[in-house]
Scaffold this motif. Structure first.
Motif, PDB file in Angstrom:
ATOM      1  N   HIS A 119       1.139  -1.121  -0.008  1.00 39.93           N
ATOM      2  CA  HIS A 119      -0.023  -0.010   0.020  1.00 39.93           C
ATOM      3  C   HIS A 119       0.698   1.369   0.072  1.00 39.93           C
ATOM      4  CE1 HIS A 119      -3.752  -2.100   1.528  1.00 39.93           C
ATOM      5  NE2 HIS A 119      -3.587  -2.202   0.194  1.00 39.93           N
ATOM      6  N   GLY A 127       1.010   4.195  -2.615  1.00 42.74           N
ATOM      7  CA  GLY A 127       0.319   5.533  -2.141  1.00 42.74           C
ATOM      8  C   GLY A 127      -0.844   5.616  -1.582  1.00 42.74           C
ATOM      9  N   ARG A 128      -1.392   4.486  -1.157  1.00 39.72           N
ATOM     10  CA  ARG A 128      -2.678   4.500  -0.358  1.00 39.72           C
ATOM     11  C   ARG A 128      -2.598   5.584   0.852  1.00 39.72           C
ATOM     12  NH1 ARG A 128      -7.569   0.763   0.537  1.00 39.72           N
ATOM     13  NH2 ARG A 128      -8.595   2.549   1.487  1.00 39.72           N
ATOM     14  N   GLU A 129      -3.690   6.268   1.130  1.00 44.22           N
ATOM     15  CA  GLU A 129      -3.503   7.387   2.105  1.00 44.22           C
ATOM     16  C   GLU A 129      -3.774   6.408   3.527  1.00 44.22           C
ATOM     17  OE1 GLU A 129      -6.619  10.001   1.469  1.00 44.22           O
ATOM     18  OE2 GLU A 129      -5.834  11.001  -0.253  1.00 44.22           O
ATOM     19  N   GLY A 130      -3.300   7.186   4.536  1.00 49.81           N
ATOM     20  CA  GLY A 130      -3.743   6.479   5.909  1.00 49.81           C
ATOM     21  C   GLY A 130      -2.388   5.885   6.606  1.00 49.81           C
ATOM     22  N   TYR A 131      -1.273   6.064   5.803  1.00 48.75           N
ATOM     23  CA  TYR A 131      -0.017   5.481   6.188  1.00 48.75           C
ATOM     24  C   TYR A 131       1.012   6.541   6.248  1.00 48.75           C
ATOM     25  CZ  TYR A 131      -1.798   0.982   4.525  1.00 48.75           C
ATOM     26  OH  TYR A 131      -2.558  -0.154   4.370  1.00 48.75           O
ATOM     27  N   GLU A 132       1.587   6.496   7.533  1.00 42.20           N
ATOM     28  CA  GLU A 132       2.299   7.867   7.926  1.00 42.20           C
ATOM     29  C   GLU A 132       3.796   7.223   7.968  1.00 42.20           C
ATOM     30  OE1 GLU A 132       3.527  10.841  11.526  1.00 42.20           O
ATOM     31  OE2 GLU A 132       1.953   9.232  11.887  1.00 42.20           O
ATOM     32  N   VAL A 133       4.645   7.951   6.576  1.00 43.43           N
ATOM     33  CA  VAL A 133       6.168   7.380   6.573  1.00 43.43           C
ATOM     34  C   VAL A 133       6.753   8.259   7.585  1.00 43.43           C
ATOM     35  CG1 VAL A 133       7.910   7.557   5.140  1.00 43.43           C
ATOM     36  CG2 VAL A 133       5.804   6.736   4.287  1.00 43.43           C
ATOM     37  N   LEU A 167       7.528   8.644  -2.887  1.00 43.92           N
ATOM     38  CA  LEU A 167       6.542   9.118  -1.828  1.00 43.92           C
ATOM     39  C   LEU A 167       5.984  10.366  -1.849  1.00 43.92           C
ATOM     40  CD1 LEU A 167       8.575   7.557   1.396  1.00 43.92           C
ATOM     41  CD2 LEU A 167       6.712   6.630   0.005  1.00 43.92           C
ATOM     42  N   GLN A 168       6.635  11.162  -2.843  1.00 44.53           N
ATOM     43  CA  GLN A 168       6.004  12.534  -2.917  1.00 44.53           C
ATOM     44  C   GLN A 168       4.842  12.602  -3.961  1.00 44.53           C
ATOM     45  OE1 GLN A 168       8.928  15.365  -4.130  1.00 44.53           O
ATOM     46  NE2 GLN A 168       9.273  15.970  -1.853  1.00 44.53           N
ATOM     47  N   GLY A 176      13.088   7.232   6.225  1.00 44.04           N
ATOM     48  CA  GLY A 176      13.380   6.175   5.121  1.00 44.04           C
ATOM     49  C   GLY A 176      13.149   6.938   4.040  1.00 44.04           C
ATOM     50  N   GLN A 177      13.435   6.281   2.801  1.00 46.06           N
ATOM     51  CA  GLN A 177      12.976   6.872   1.291  1.00 46.06           C
ATOM     52  C   GLN A 177      12.773   5.647   0.277  1.00 46.06           C
ATOM     53  OE1 GLN A 177      17.419   7.597  -0.225  1.00 46.06           O
ATOM     54  NE2 GLN A 177      15.984   9.156  -0.385  1.00 46.06           N
TER      55      GLN A 177
END
Lengths: 489, 250
Positions: free
Chosen positions: B45, B49-55, B68-69, B58-59
């Motif tokens: 996910h 790029g699924r929403e609801g995940y906080e990175v 990730l952008q 890392g990259q």
């Protein structure tokens, strides 16, 4: 480090806001000299309207009866909508663009007016008009132009403004006006009967299939005016007609009232298809301004095997309050109602239909699609009545609501009255939301959120859109996309 | 092609990925295995790029670009495809229309012309036949009334039509019988190429009998704790995950 989620929202915020603000494309005002009555309503106002129109006495008498009845009536409060009390003394009841006494051809129409209709995408010049559609244009209180009159007259079809019909076809108007929606029917129908200023009249003689689509475009331009038009369509035995109305108004901060009455009469084997694409100014995001659209529409299937079909796409108005209905009197007559109603911002809609089954073997179909976004309030209200004589009558109702976001609401009030053991009534209802899973699925496949929403919404409305005449189905789809741009975010 | 460095991801405050590193070169097939809750689906996910995940750290670089952008649709435009574990229904949206919209959205974003309708029809019929997907399903609404196996085949059909650079298959084998598994594996194998990378996220070794991976990684507690070749998957099949978890803890 910021998450992907935050990035998305920040990137999307500005264009979506812009789209919401720029959503209403018809908000311009045409600077045109008008003949407008000062605000206020009294018997004197009605005398003045009637005098302007040079009406026969029976019309004036009918207006005055309606007015007296209206004075004794209360503004109805049962609808699921909220608005401040309407001050009926604060608006003007007549406004007409200044023009020559009578128009012989479109060349004599004020170029400013033609330009206004061109801006709306409704070219009145006959050669440029939509393929095979005749147009009657109503600007504020009066009809300003009717196209394709000659080819219609050759087929025996009468298509003209109501004012003209009263002058030229008084016997037909007198016979049918108020016969489907009496002046005493309800508060706004009584008000309309008292002060109506124009509208459209259609008469299709026996056995004639109207050779082209007929349409009326209603435009409110002047500030502080109400629009009260009446439409009357009569289809004699074995005839058929397809009619479309479109509506727009400038963006103004105050609310304006549109209280129309539409009456349809279908005799034996006649068929009337009535389609509406309603895009009155809905008010801004805070609910300031917008049209109050309080309309009474009713069709009488008087003849055997007659057929009346209402299709409506309602995207505009601050408040919509209307129930296009069918009285299924003739045996084997058929009534249909297909509706898409969209509310967003602070819009409120209380809409639906009444199918009154009186004759034997009468059939009705109701397909209602309500879409609510923003703080929109969307109500379906419908009545299906199976009278004693409606042997073997059938109704199927499908009532679906789609919610976009979590500030909006959908309500359903179906009323079913069955007085006949043979009758069959079916009611299906669903409520759904566009889920995050669905949006993510589409976006993962490269489809933007806006396009995904419009794809899902159009899929939801498909059953109704397919009932519209081709060009208008395309228009309706575009309008819906425009209306819902930025609705999810 | 894909380089993940020290990826840390939280969902609702809970740490799911905990310093994940992974490099996938063009043409490689990587299998990511791991027990339930190890973070496999989170990885899929986050990559899509699924929403609801906080990175939180890392990259992720995709062709040297910060993935990730990008929004989910931008990632799709760049060639990232995720075959979903649970494909959703889209009521009222015709399957064929959906796939055509998808291809054309990607083509427009890349400055290419839209697909010629006739060619599109021919291609989708051909691909559907390869996947033994009933043509009737192309005319139905997206995933509406599809069986579990049909939904998964429809995912692989989309992958075949979109020809992604990086395809992530999230538990595409779950809930499939052996025949369906074979058909899907065949479909995926036919898409292997020197330019395309594939990440197979799976719980079981079974899928890997049909799609032979170049690398197998074991994900435990949000980190890759062991990498190897196909042999590692076989060992896992025999011994389960516990010995790795224990060794990792020690």
């Amino acid at each position: 480090m910021r998450s992907a989620l935050k990035n998305d929202q920040e990137n999307d915020q500005t264009p979506i806001d812009d789209l919401i603000r720029s959503g209403y494309a018809h908000g311009f005002v045409t600077p045109i000299e008008s003949d407008t009555f000062p605000p206020g309503l009294s018997e004197n106002t009605i005398l003045k309207i009637s005098a302007k129109k040079n009406e026969p006495d029976w019309v004036l008498e009918w207006r005055l009866k309606a007015y007296r009845r209206w004075l004794a009536m209360e503004d109805p409060e049962w609808a699921h909508v909220k608005h401040p009390d309407i001050d009926f003394q604060s608006m003007s009841y007549y406004s007409a663009p200044k023009k020559k006494e009578s128009l012989n051809s479109l060349d004599e129409v004020d170029p400013q007016l033609l330009e206004a209709y061109n801006k709306l995408g409704i070219p009145l010049e006959e050669q440029k008009a939509l393929a095979g559609a005749a147009v009657d244009a109503v600007f504020d209180s009066v009809s300003v132009a009717t196209t394709f009159r000659k080819s219609l007259a050759d087929a025996g079809v009468i298509f003209c403004s109501m004012s003209e019909a009263i002058q030229k076809h008084p016997q037909l108007v007198q016979k049918y006006m108020g016969s489907v929606v009496p002046y005493s029917d309800n508060f706004y129908a009584a008000l309309n009967a008292a002060v109506f200023t124009d509208g459209t009249f259609v008469y299709i003689p026996q056995g004639v299939r109207c050779p082209m689509e007929l349409s009326t475009y209603f435009r409110i331009n002047e500030a502080n005016t109400g629009q009260f038009e009446r439409t009357l369509i009569i289809a004699e035995a074995g005839s058929s007609v397809s009619y479309l109305e479109g509506c727009t108004a400038p963006m103004r901060d105050e609310n304006q009232l549109h209280a129309a009455v539409v009456e349809l009469v279908a005799m034996d084997d006649a068929s009337i298809k009535y389609s509406t694409v309603q895009n009155w100014y809905p008010g801004d995001e805070q609910g300031k301004g917008g049209i109050y659209n309080f309309v009474t529409k009713r069709g009488a299937c008087r003849g055997k095997r007659s057929h009346i079909s209402w299709t409506q796409v309602e995207t505009g108005s601050a408040i919509t309050w209307k129930y296009p209905s069918c009285l299924l009197i003739g045996d084997d007559s058929v009534g249909e109602f297909y509706s898409v109603a969209v509310t967003r911002g602070r819009q409120q809609a209380d809409t639906g239909t009444k199918m009154i089954h009186i004759g034997a073997n009468t059939k009705s179909t109701i397909v209602s699609k309500g879409i609510s976004a923003g703080h929109g309030q969307n109500t379906y209200r419908g009545l299906v009545r199976m009278s004693k004589g409606a042997v073997n009558a059938r109704n199927h109702t499908q009532c679906d609501s789609l919610l976009l976001g979590d500030q909006c609401a959908a309500h359903t009030f179906p009323y079913i009255e069955v007085m006949n053991p043979d009758a069959e009534v079916e009611h299906e209802a669903t409520t759904s939301k566009i889920s995050d899973d669905q949006l993510f699925y589409c976006r993962q496949r490269g489809i933007s959120e806006e396009d995904a929403v419009s794809m899902i919404v159009n899929g939801f409305c498909k059953e109704v859109f397919k009932e519209l005449p081709m060009e208008f189905a395309v228009e309706a789809q575009k309008l819906l996309n425009l209306t819902l741009e930025g609705a999810v975010g | 092609m894909l380089r993940i460095n020290n990826l840390h991801v939280k969902i609702e405050g809970k740490q799911i990925l905990n310093g994940l590193d992974l490099t996938v070169n063009a043409g490689e097939v990587h299998a990511i295995m791991g027990p339930n809750g190890s973070g496999k689906s989170t990885l899929s996910h986050v990559l899509a790029g699924r929403e609801g995940y906080e990175v939180t750290d890392g990259q992720v670089l995709f062709n040297a670009e910060n993935l990730l952008q990008l929004s989910p649709e931008q990632r799709a435009h760049k060639g990232v495809f995720l075959a979903m574990q649970y494909p959703v229904e889209l009521p009222g949206v015709n399957n064929m229309t959906f796939i055509r919209e998808s291809i054309n959205a990607i083509r427009r974003a890349r400055g290419q012309d839209e697909f010629n309708t006739l060619e599109f029809l021919q291609l989708i019929r051909e691909k559907a036949a390869q996947l033994q997907l009933d043509e009737k399903l192309l005319k139905r609404n997206v995933n509406a009334g599809f069986s579990g196996g049909e939904k998964k085949r429809n995912e692989v059909l989309q992958m075949a039509m979109l020809e992604p650079q990086l395809a992530i298959l999230d538990e595409t084998d779950s809930g499939l019988d052996i025949d369906a598994l074979r058909v899907i594996a065949q479909g995926v194998n036919s898409l292997r190429s020197a330019e395309r990378s594939i990440i197979l996220v799976t719980h079981y070794q079974r899928l890997l009998e049909y799609i032979q991976p170049d690398f197998v990684h074991v994900l435990v507690n949000g980190r890759i704790v062991r990498s190897g070749d196909k042999q590692l998957a076989l060992t896992l099949e025999q011994k389960g995950y516990n010995w790795i978890i224990e060794e990792d803890a020690a």
